[in-house]
Design a protein around this motif. Sequence first.
Motif, PDB file in Angstrom:
ATOM      1  N   ALA A 146       0.885  -1.288   0.011  1.00 56.00           N
ATOM      2  CA  ALA A 146       0.076   0.083  -0.009  1.00 56.00           C
ATOM      3  C   ALA A 146       0.843   1.148  -0.131  1.00 56.00           C
ATOM      4  CB  ALA A 146      -1.117  -0.014   1.302  1.00 56.00           C
ATOM      5  N   LEU A 147       2.084   1.202   0.772  1.00 58.39           N
ATOM      6  CA  LEU A 147       2.881   2.512   0.672  1.00 58.39           C
ATOM      7  C   LEU A 147       3.309   2.881  -0.780  1.00 58.39           C
ATOM      8  CD1 LEU A 147       5.450   1.668   3.754  1.00 58.39           C
ATOM      9  CD2 LEU A 147       3.284   3.108   3.362  1.00 58.39           C
ATOM     10  N   LYS A 148       3.390   1.819  -1.584  1.00 60.13           N
ATOM     11  CA  LYS A 148       4.017   2.039  -3.030  1.00 60.13           C
ATOM     12  C   LYS A 148       2.954   2.938  -3.860  1.00 60.13           C
ATOM     13  CE  LYS A 148       6.785  -1.999  -3.636  1.00 60.13           C
ATOM     14  NZ  LYS A 148       6.648  -3.567  -3.992  1.00 60.13           N
ATOM     15  N   GLU A 149       1.727   2.655  -3.498  1.00 53.55           N
ATOM     16  CA  GLU A 149       0.558   3.451  -4.042  1.00 53.55           C
ATOM     17  C   GLU A 149       0.647   4.872  -3.536  1.00 53.55           C
ATOM     18  OE1 GLU A 149      -2.960   1.385  -3.020  1.00 53.55           O
ATOM     19  OE2 GLU A 149      -2.480  -0.193  -4.618  1.00 53.55           O
ATOM     20  N   VAL A 150       0.977   5.146  -2.241  1.00 49.40           N
ATOM     21  CA  VAL A 150       1.095   6.513  -1.622  1.00 49.40           C
ATOM     22  C   VAL A 150       2.399   7.337  -2.285  1.00 49.40           C
ATOM     23  CG1 VAL A 150       1.497   7.846   0.624  1.00 49.40           C
ATOM     24  CG2 VAL A 150       0.280   5.685   0.515  1.00 49.40           C
ATOM     25  N   ALA A 151       3.400   6.504  -2.545  1.00 51.37           N
ATOM     26  CA  ALA A 151       4.790   7.098  -3.174  1.00 51.37           C
ATOM     27  C   ALA A 151       4.398   7.465  -4.855  1.00 51.37           C
ATOM     28  CB  ALA A 151       5.749   5.982  -3.290  1.00 51.37           C
ATOM     29  N   GLU A 152       3.379   6.658  -5.175  1.00 50.98           N
ATOM     30  CA  GLU A 152       3.199   7.374  -6.705  1.00 50.98           C
ATOM     31  C   GLU A 152       2.374   8.566  -6.557  1.00 50.98           C
ATOM     32  OE1 GLU A 152       2.571   3.140  -8.883  1.00 50.98           O
ATOM     33  OE2 GLU A 152       0.853   3.825  -7.791  1.00 50.98           O
ATOM     34  N   GLU A 153       1.340   8.574  -5.390  1.00 54.01           N
ATOM     35  CA  GLU A 153       0.539  10.004  -5.137  1.00 54.01           C
ATOM     36  C   GLU A 153       1.698  10.977  -4.827  1.00 54.01           C
ATOM     37  OE1 GLU A 153      -3.623   7.803  -3.830  1.00 54.01           O
ATOM     38  OE2 GLU A 153      -2.189   9.124  -2.414  1.00 54.01           O
ATOM     39  N   TYR A 154       2.459  10.934  -4.139  1.00 51.93           N
ATOM     40  CA  TYR A 154       3.375  11.987  -3.486  1.00 51.93           C
ATOM     41  C   TYR A 154       4.330  12.461  -4.677  1.00 51.93           C
ATOM     42  CZ  TYR A 154       1.962  11.373   1.430  1.00 51.93           C
ATOM     43  OH  TYR A 154       1.099  11.407   2.596  1.00 51.93           O
ATOM     44  N   THR A 155       4.892  11.418  -5.341  1.00 55.86           N
ATOM     45  CA  THR A 155       5.676  11.838  -6.576  1.00 55.86           C
ATOM     46  C   THR A 155       4.978  12.778  -7.642  1.00 55.86           C
ATOM     47  OG1 THR A 155       5.504   9.520  -7.555  1.00 55.86           O
ATOM     48  CG2 THR A 155       7.557  10.159  -6.277  1.00 55.86           C
ATOM     49  N   PHE A 156       3.519  12.357  -7.768  1.00 57.22           N
ATOM     50  CA  PHE A 156       2.863  13.363  -8.636  1.00 57.22           C
ATOM     51  C   PHE A 156       2.982  14.729  -8.016  1.00 57.22           C
ATOM     52  CE2 PHE A 156      -1.336  15.304  -9.162  1.00 57.22           C
ATOM     53  CZ  PHE A 156      -1.366  15.429 -10.453  1.00 57.22           C
ATOM     54  N   LEU A 157       2.955  14.716  -6.757  1.00 63.61           N
ATOM     55  CA  LEU A 157       2.882  16.201  -6.222  1.00 63.61           C
ATOM     56  C   LEU A 157       4.102  16.719  -6.258  1.00 63.61           C
ATOM     57  CD1 LEU A 157       0.906  15.408  -3.054  1.00 63.61           C
ATOM     58  CD2 LEU A 157      -0.122  16.726  -5.177  1.00 63.61           C
ATOM     59  N   PHE A 158       5.086  16.077  -5.522  1.00 64.51           N
ATOM     60  CA  PHE A 158       6.723  16.722  -5.787  1.00 64.51           C
ATOM     61  C   PHE A 158       7.136  17.068  -7.145  1.00 64.51           C
ATOM     62  CE2 PHE A 158       7.020  13.653  -1.726  1.00 64.51           C
ATOM     63  CZ  PHE A 158       6.650  14.740  -1.047  1.00 64.51           C
ATOM     64  N   ASP A 159       6.675  16.164  -8.057  1.00 60.01           N
ATOM     65  CA  ASP A 159       7.300  16.781  -9.544  1.00 60.01           C
ATOM     66  C   ASP A 159       6.577  17.885  -9.894  1.00 60.01           C
ATOM     67  OD1 ASP A 159       8.886  15.790 -11.586  1.00 60.01           O
ATOM     68  OD2 ASP A 159       6.837  15.103 -12.794  1.00 60.01           O
ATOM     69  N   LEU A 160       5.214  18.062  -9.733  1.00 57.63           N
ATOM     70  CA  LEU A 160       4.747  19.330 -10.237  1.00 57.63           C
ATOM     71  C   LEU A 160       5.359  20.634  -9.091  1.00 57.63           C
ATOM     72  CD1 LEU A 160       1.009  18.369 -10.206  1.00 57.63           C
ATOM     73  CD2 LEU A 160       2.452  18.801 -12.145  1.00 57.63           C
ATOM     74  N   GLU A 161       5.719  20.416  -7.845  1.00 58.05           N
ATOM     75  CA  GLU A 161       6.484  21.304  -6.960  1.00 58.05           C
ATOM     76  C   GLU A 161       8.196  21.528  -7.424  1.00 58.05           C
ATOM     77  OE1 GLU A 161       5.440  23.695  -4.812  1.00 58.05           O
ATOM     78  OE2 GLU A 161       3.551  23.170  -5.811  1.00 58.05           O
ATOM     79  N   GLY A 162       8.454  20.704  -8.354  1.00 60.24           N
ATOM     80  CA  GLY A 162       9.824  20.790  -8.624  1.00 60.24           C
ATOM     81  C   GLY A 162      10.713  20.007  -7.563  1.00 60.24           C
ATOM     82  N   ILE A 163       9.804  19.392  -6.755  1.00 58.59           N
ATOM     83  CA  ILE A 163      10.990  18.863  -5.329  1.00 58.59           C
ATOM     84  C   ILE A 163      11.390  17.413  -6.158  1.00 58.59           C
ATOM     85  CG2 ILE A 163      10.697  18.001  -3.083  1.00 58.59           C
ATOM     86  CD1 ILE A 163       8.351  19.785  -2.578  1.00 58.59           C
ATOM     87  N   LYS A 164      12.782  17.357  -5.963  1.00 64.46           N
ATOM     88  CA  LYS A 164      13.257  16.134  -6.608  1.00 64.46           C
ATOM     89  C   LYS A 164      14.034  15.164  -5.777  1.00 64.46           C
ATOM     90  CE  LYS A 164      13.554  18.155 -10.783  1.00 64.46           C
ATOM     91  NZ  LYS A 164      12.250  17.964 -11.620  1.00 64.46           N
ATOM     92  N   LYS A 165      13.846  15.425  -4.254  1.00 64.36           N
ATOM     93  CA  LYS A 165      14.405  14.377  -3.419  1.00 64.36           C
ATOM     94  C   LYS A 165      13.794  14.777  -1.993  1.00 64.36           C
ATOM     95  CE  LYS A 165      18.359  17.491  -2.314  1.00 64.36           C
ATOM     96  NZ  LYS A 165      19.862  17.535  -2.257  1.00 64.36           N
TER      97      LYS A 165
END
Length: 686
Positions: free
Chosen positions: A667-686
Amino acid sequence: MDQHIKAPIAKIIPTQLKKHNNTRTDNYFWMNERENPEVIEYLNAENDYYKEMTAHTQDFQKLLFEEMKSRIKEDDSSVPYFYNEYWYLTRFETGKDYPIYTRKKESLDAIEEIIFDCNEMAEGHTYFHLKGINVSEDNNWVAFGVDTVSRREYTIQIKNLKTGETLSDKIEKTTGNSTWASDNKTLYYSRKDEVTLRADKIFKHQIATDIEADELVYFEKDDTFNTFIYKEKSRKYLVIGSESTLTSEYRILEADNPNGTFRIFQQRIRGVEYSISHYNAHFYIMTNLDDAYNFKLMQCPENQTDVEHWKELIAHKNDVLLEGIDIFKDYLVVSERSNGLSKLKIQSWNQPEQMYYLPFESETYNAYISVNIDFDTEILRYVYQSLNTPSSVIDFNMRTKEKTVKKEQEVLGDFDKDNYTEERILATAKDGVKVPISLIYKKGLQKNGKNPLLLYAYGSYGITMEPYFSTTRLSLLDRGFVYAIAHVRGGEDMGREWYENGKLFKKKNTFTDFIACSEYVIEQKYTSTEHLYAEGGSAGGMLMGVIANEAPDLYNGVIAQVPFVDVVTTMLDDSIPLTTGEYDEWGNPNEKEFYDYMLSYSPYDNVKAQDYPNMYVSTGFHDSQVQYWEPAKWIAKLRTLKTNNKQLFLNINMDTGHGGASGRFEALKEVAEEYTFLFDLEGIKK
């Protein structure tokens, strides 16, 4: 991100849908053919597109997954509870996804008996869920339900706890829940309709007899009701319940008389809800009878249960919602909600005037009754948490008022709750109503309009969105995000009227409340339109669909999980699970007035040619609550009508249903997919 990758375009096959002299054209109606190879091909194409477009975030996803996993104590266990000669405990082992259910006789120092190791049981399945663990009163048998598809259809089996042997009998298409009569050989269970998955029948099964011979004890004819069975905490009565959104009815039978006939407690009255608890020759009834919309508590003798024998114990209050009661031999515990916060009230049966509330200091928190199966005890077990306070299981002595923290959720790593600020603020809705927002962010955050903020809401079925603690959320907060919950109408966050004012012909309050909360966090400089994100799932996913149509300029991104977006078509199809039972929530579109109102907000029907925010949509192919074709059709329509080139992703788990992945780490992998969608839009790379 490669902008040259082409998004899949679904083929158009117009279908005319006619109702009430109105014709809708659905170009993607063909997608509801689950077995159609072209449907599978399209879904796979959407998955491939999502993976290609987010390939540059794969390493970040893995990093986030490991980061979130590292906060979880892998070899964890629950606080044991004692019931009927045994201590019961659930534990996890390092590296394993599923729980192990165990018990120990009379002492915690006794030898551990493993009842179920779900890791072994889940082998060979991409999805696994065990529920309804139900031990007979002689402690020799346990019934349990298993779902390996994620359509919430459980197969019940029975295990001999003395020999460890699981009987070969398999009771299919059930809710997973069951209850034993006091003879330790008669098992009652509820079965689902094969098409609609409505729980409509209660059966009686005898150990070591053919399932085909199981006796039908009760059939719920009204297709807006579900039925279930349980045993009272006093163990004296078996209870069959029938409930719709607005109405309830119960039948009772002495648990030591499984060959007897259930009798009606109080026959259903449209719009009257009630629930029952047994204690000391009386039943206690929580009900909204006589317009007690926030509920009141009444009492009747166990042999005179009709409404005319009900006497009031706790009166209705306009500003206090009665949420539940827990009965002990010497004490009554009442769960209330006032001003949006949960309260626990304790009173002695012998000295009811010596009533008191448990003290909670925080501005925004969640407290609720935990496992209290034992009737003859002065210990109340409850759970307390807040947005920055990990969940604690607390034993409270109702006589001495001593409190013992049995366990605080352990957060591994350098977590310190004092590094985070939690707040509760009030936005003003379109009609002047004050809507609470619970927020959490890292200390030192500047309110300069530049912070990314994720605003979450649900807002349906009277479900309250509690300000709960989450270890995964720390990955957002530590990267500068504000996390907020909008307590919109349609939930029961501020009492029963809060729910009534967010359903049926008042459903649009849910959507306008969320938009008002969005505007308020921008106005208060927590964030700005460039950095505001919205998230909701299921009925909350419908909310996401509406705000994307109505206020797309407010959000940089929207996350919609298993979204209920094709409202009118789904509610007109009574073969789909849940439909008929939901007429009291959304309305029945077979009536023109409801049809017109639902059509005016249904996200799929109102997609238009305009700019849309970046959107991440997830679903499960086996979802029985919101069928996969709703988000699939919605995405296909958005692709043809949206006028900008912002991201639009559909991520379909072809192995799961409404709840997503079943393992605690998957289930954490699904959360990671959602969070990277947000971080990518914010330009957060790490």
